[in-house]
Design an enzyme around this catalytic site. Sequence first.
Site, PDB file in Angstrom:
ATOM      1  N   SER A 107       0.980  -0.717  -0.546  1.00  0.00           N
ATOM      2  CA  SER A 107       0.172   0.223  -0.273  1.00  0.00           C
ATOM      3  C   SER A 107       0.997   1.048   0.247  1.00  0.00           C
ATOM      4  CB  SER A 107      -1.041   0.251   0.948  1.00  0.00           C
ATOM      5  OG  SER A 107       0.033  -0.588   2.743  1.00  0.00           O
ATOM      6  N   LYS A 119       0.308   4.597   6.908  1.00  0.00           N
ATOM      7  CA  LYS A 119      -0.663   5.749   5.592  1.00  0.00           C
ATOM      8  C   LYS A 119       0.263   7.187   6.419  1.00  0.00           C
ATOM      9  CE  LYS A 119      -2.779   2.634   4.075  1.00  0.00           C
ATOM     10  NZ  LYS A 119      -2.406   0.872   4.855  1.00  0.00           N
TER      11      LYS A 119
END
Length: 213
Positions: free
Chosen positions: A129, A166
Amino acid sequence: MKPIKALTARQQEVFNFLKHHIETTGMPPTRAEISRELGFRSPNAAEEYLKALARKGVVEILSGTSRGIRLLVDTEESANDEDAGLPLIGRVAAGEPILAEQHIEGTYKVDADMFKPQADFLLKVYGQSMKDIGILDGDLLAVHSTKDVRNGQVIVARIEDEVTVKRLERKGDVVYLHAENEEFKPIVVNLKEQPNFEIEGIAVGIIRNNAWM
């Protein structure tokens, strides 16, 4: 790993800027940003310095992305210090501190002061990701423990017993956790509805996934 070879004064300036940029923005600079900051005539000059740093074993250049620069760590700097090292965090139970003893899978001989701000623990990366900024599956992410984070930084967050890496965006009571891979949608957290959300720290560096083999 091989020990770091001595850097020239200019190479050290480039390396210091790389570390500072990662610390303040959560990602490596582009060649253009390096050139602008250090007064090079063109991004090509920055590229030559990056290649020199790569030859000396202090960075790795990743192809396919303008920010494909990764700092490497010389573990030999802490090899003579039995107490030196960073804990590697494994599975985390909801409601317990991330550095609780039962969460620590091992300790790696890494000098925490290699990272700015200082790293407090390592977290193994799973998945792709964040691949567009060079954080790859199997890498060890160096993390500085802090709740004081800013929009745009790459953070380690915990939702219940799930830990994720993230880029942070907060708007009022809503937090958006953005991936650096267009195949992944943002994670949206409403803080009023999700009390078990914690920010555990910011990313301050990467140890590539084959550095310990």
